[in-house]
Design a protein around this motif. Structure first.
Motif, mmCIF file in Angstrom:
data_model
loop_
_atom_site.group_PDB
_atom_site.id
_atom_site.type_symbol
_atom_site.label_atom_id
_atom_site.label_comp_id
_atom_site.label_asym_id
_atom_site.label_seq_id
_atom_site.Cartn_x
_atom_site.Cartn_y
_atom_site.Cartn_z
ATOM 1 N N TRP A 13 1.012 -1.261 -0.038
ATOM 2 C CA TRP A 13 -0.123 0.012 -0.075
ATOM 3 C C TRP A 13 0.896 1.319 -0.079
ATOM 4 O O TRP A 13 0.483 2.165 -0.616
ATOM 5 C CB TRP A 13 -0.847 0.024 1.383
ATOM 6 C CG TRP A 13 -1.812 1.207 1.257
ATOM 7 C CD1 TRP A 13 -3.060 1.108 0.714
ATOM 8 C CD2 TRP A 13 -1.620 2.441 1.779
ATOM 9 N NE1 TRP A 13 -3.634 2.321 0.775
ATOM 10 C CE2 TRP A 13 -2.876 3.287 1.394
ATOM 11 C CE3 TRP A 13 -0.729 3.155 2.510
ATOM 12 C CZ2 TRP A 13 -3.196 4.514 1.805
ATOM 13 C CZ3 TRP A 13 -0.673 4.324 3.056
ATOM 14 C CH2 TRP A 13 -2.039 5.013 2.511
ATOM 15 N N VAL A 14 1.742 1.328 0.687
ATOM 16 C CA VAL A 14 2.709 2.604 0.918
ATOM 17 C C VAL A 14 3.598 2.758 -0.682
ATOM 18 O O VAL A 14 3.741 3.838 -0.981
ATOM 19 C CB VAL A 14 4.019 2.263 2.015
ATOM 20 C CG1 VAL A 14 4.997 3.226 1.981
ATOM 21 C CG2 VAL A 14 3.224 2.211 3.548
ATOM 22 N N SER A 15 3.720 1.351 -1.119
ATOM 23 C CA SER A 15 4.464 1.513 -2.500
ATOM 24 C C SER A 15 3.617 2.286 -3.553
ATOM 25 O O SER A 15 4.138 2.820 -4.237
ATOM 26 C CB SER A 15 5.055 0.182 -2.707
ATOM 27 O OG SER A 15 5.753 0.262 -3.959
ATOM 28 N N ALA A 16 2.366 1.891 -3.503
ATOM 29 C CA ALA A 16 1.288 2.164 -4.451
ATOM 30 C C ALA A 16 1.013 3.674 -4.155
ATOM 31 O O ALA A 16 1.023 4.461 -5.063
ATOM 32 C CB ALA A 16 0.256 1.354 -4.338
ATOM 33 N N ALA A 17 0.945 4.052 -2.863
ATOM 34 C CA ALA A 17 0.606 5.482 -2.450
ATOM 35 C C ALA A 17 2.045 6.190 -3.260
ATOM 36 O O ALA A 17 1.582 7.473 -3.724
ATOM 37 C CB ALA A 17 0.525 5.631 -1.162
ATOM 38 N N ALA A 18 3.117 5.984 -2.958
ATOM 39 C CA ALA A 18 4.191 6.721 -3.388
ATOM 40 C C ALA A 18 4.412 6.736 -4.813
ATOM 41 O O ALA A 18 4.707 7.869 -5.446
ATOM 42 C CB ALA A 18 5.743 6.078 -2.687
ATOM 43 N N ASP A 19 4.005 5.647 -5.782
ATOM 44 C CA ASP A 19 4.025 5.715 -7.105
ATOM 45 C C ASP A 19 2.808 6.700 -7.481
ATOM 46 O O ASP A 19 2.994 7.620 -8.403
ATOM 47 C CB ASP A 19 3.706 4.296 -7.729
ATOM 48 C CG ASP A 19 4.923 3.287 -7.381
ATOM 49 O OD1 ASP A 19 6.063 3.874 -7.423
ATOM 50 O OD2 ASP A 19 4.827 1.996 -7.588
ATOM 51 N N THR A 20 1.825 6.751 -6.672
ATOM 52 C CA THR A 20 0.536 7.585 -7.329
ATOM 53 C C THR A 20 1.084 8.939 -7.121
ATOM 54 O O THR A 20 0.588 9.844 -7.921
ATOM 55 C CB THR A 20 -0.651 7.398 -6.479
ATOM 56 O OG1 THR A 20 -0.903 5.894 -6.939
ATOM 57 C CG2 THR A 20 -1.813 8.103 -7.006
ATOM 58 N N ALA A 21 1.601 9.197 -5.947
ATOM 59 C CA ALA A 21 2.097 10.761 -5.527
ATOM 60 C C ALA A 21 3.139 11.160 -6.731
ATOM 61 O O ALA A 21 3.134 12.193 -6.929
ATOM 62 C CB ALA A 21 2.531 10.747 -4.137
#
Length: 113
Positions: A13-21
């Motif tokens: 989830w953290v990785s997906a949020a960082a990619d989106t940001a």
């Protein structure tokens, strides 16, 4: 007193949020660059701004709305147009020495050129 446990977010989830940001930031940067490059040129970006120098500078008409050209001062405009009250009619000009090309002035021409 009981110790509280910290919630640990799943790494996916953290990785997906960082990619989106990072994608949002990258797209925002590209959009900003595009808007700035279009805004600087605008319509007619291929047209060059004519520069008025020498004899052509003194031949410019003294109209009520006057755009300062390169090499002009408030004193030279006042002398040529016959308006000693340029500074009083233009409250946006705070310093008579801070006149630059493109500055828009309101003048009351008294002697036609």
């Amino acid at each position: 007193m009981a110790r509280q446990q910290l919630k640990v977010w799943p790494s996916s989830w953290v990785s997906a949020a960082a990619d989106t940001a990072s994608w949002c930031l990258a797209l925002s940067l590209v959009a900003l660059l595009l808007v700035c490059s279009l805004g600087a040129g605008g319509a007619g970006a291929g047209e060059a701004m004519p520069q008025v120098r020498g004899a052509a500078l003194s031949a410019r008409p003294c109209e009520e709305i006057y755009v300062v050209a390169e090499g002009e001062t408030l004193h030279s405009i006042s002398d040529r147009c016959g308006d000693p009250y340029i500074l009083e009619q233009n409250p946006h000009v705070h310093d008579p020495d801070d006149v630059f090309p493109g500055l828009v002035l309101k003048i009351t021409p008294s002697k036609p050129r």
